[in-house]
Design an enzyme around this catalytic site. Structure first.
Site, PDB file in Angstrom:
ATOM      1  N   ASP A 189      41.241  39.385  39.571  1.00 30.42           N
ATOM      2  CA  ASP A 189      42.581  39.363  38.987  1.00 30.42           C
ATOM      3  C   ASP A 189      43.590  39.921  39.998  1.00 30.42           C
ATOM      4  O   ASP A 189      43.666  39.431  41.111  1.00 30.42           O
ATOM      5  CB  ASP A 189      42.566  40.146  37.663  1.00 30.42           C
ATOM      6  CG  ASP A 189      43.857  40.036  36.886  1.00 30.42           C
ATOM      7  OD1 ASP A 189      44.088  38.986  36.260  1.00 30.42           O
ATOM      8  OD2 ASP A 189      44.634  41.014  36.889  1.00 30.42           O
ATOM      9  N   HIS A 238      37.977  35.149  31.561  1.00 34.31           N
ATOM     10  CA  HIS A 238      38.612  35.722  32.752  1.00 34.31           C
ATOM     11  C   HIS A 238      37.904  36.979  33.242  1.00 34.31           C
ATOM     12  O   HIS A 238      37.844  37.231  34.448  1.00 34.31           O
ATOM     13  CB  HIS A 238      40.075  36.039  32.426  1.00 34.31           C
ATOM     14  CG  HIS A 238      40.828  36.685  33.536  1.00 34.31           C
ATOM     15  ND1 HIS A 238      41.071  36.052  34.741  1.00 34.31           N
ATOM     16  CD2 HIS A 238      41.394  37.921  33.643  1.00 34.31           C
ATOM     17  CE1 HIS A 238      41.765  36.862  35.532  1.00 34.31           C
ATOM     18  NE2 HIS A 238      41.969  37.996  34.884  1.00 34.31           N
TER      19      HIS A 238
END
Length: 297
Positions: free
Chosen positions: A108, A278
């Site tokens: 991320d 994610h």
């Protein structure tokens, strides 16, 4: 934190700020720097670290503005929250720890810091892995309605202060849960309670919320300037690159990670989809560790 038994922890004064980091694993093994993303801390690596501690000397910092690292006062152009400054923090940290060259993995926001680190400090990075991101510039330039809906927080957090801070602050814990759920599988069951409590402790403070907003404001401004300058100079990632993206994640569904990263890398790019959302290091810690071990071998 019991997960990191045997790891040392300290606050390191580097690059004009203070960075909290844990260091552990096996001395004499190759150093591996693991960078977390939003809205988390180095704790996202707790399971992965257990799997890798016999194979690497692990360095797990909190990025500036996150966790127990310092949260500098913001400046007008958000430059002190740019990925360039965050990358400089990490390069200085590794120098302080005695590691001239190292393996690097970022998830991320940490992946975006890792990308910039591999550009600005190319001689330091032996191999690079990024988890569930495409290059920042390509994601902003490829924004459409589907992306804006899925990554709503990107476009809230970049609004001028203090609007997002005021909206999030009174409901910080609930907002954190919504974002984590939207990025994962729709729930929070895959996050261990101890890890969730750590994210709550670190995020649900006014200075942390503001720092996170500054991170995103930098990404939508000065980071894009740096990226465009790098591309204009023909600057690319010089080492081999592993990209892991979640099959249920936005990046895999809406972008082409293999093509976008290969365009920014002169080394070999291996982009793979894995059965996750994610938050890959928490959803698939064993598979993540196995992929990193194989790639960095």
């Amino acid at each position: 934190m019991s997960w990191f038994q045997g790891f040392d922890e300290d606050i390191f004064a580097v690059n004009g700020t203070e960075i909290f980091a844990r260091v552990g694993g096996t001395r004499g093994k190759p150093p591996l720097l693991l960078l977390h993303g939003f809205p988390q801390t180095h704790a996202i690596w707790h399971r992965v670290a257990q799997e890798l501690q016999r194979d690497f000397l692990l360095v797990l910092p909190d990025l500036r503005g996150y966790g127990d690292s310092q949260k500098p006062q913001s400046v007008a152009d958000h430059a002190n929250y740019s990925k360039r400054e965050m990358a400089a923090d990490m390069a200085a940290l590794m120098t302080m720890l005695g590691h001239e060259r190292f393996f690097l993995c970022g998830h991320d926001r940490g992946g975006r810091v890792a990308h910039r680190l591999a550009l600005d400090h190319a001689q330091r990075v032996r191999k690079l892995c990024v988890l569930d991101i495409a290059p920042t510039l390509d994601m902003y330039e490829g924004t459409d309605l589907a992306f804006a809906r899925s990554y709503f927080h990107w476009f809230l957090l970049i609004q001028p202060a203090p609007l997002p801070e005021m909206m999030i602050g009174p409901n910080a814990r609930a907002w954190l849960h919504v974002v984590l759920g939207s990025l994962g599988t729709g729930g929070l069951d895959f996050i261990e309670p101890q890890a969730l409590a750590e994210y709550e402790r670190c995020f649900c403070r006014a200075e942390s919320i503001h720092a996170a907003c500054e991170d995103y404001r930098a990404s939508a401004g000065i980071d894009l300037e740096h990226d465009r300058e790098s591309r204009a100079r023909g600057q690319q990632i010089a080492c081999d690159l592993l990209v892991l993206c979640g099959e249920r994640g936005v990046v895999q569904r809406l972008f082409d990670p293999q093509a976008l990263w290969q365009a920014q890398c002169s080394g070999k790019v291996d982009a793979r989809a894995v059965a996750a959302g994610h938050l890959i290091p928490e959803e698939l810690h064993q598979q993540t560790a196995q992929a990193l071990r194989g790639f960095f071998a």
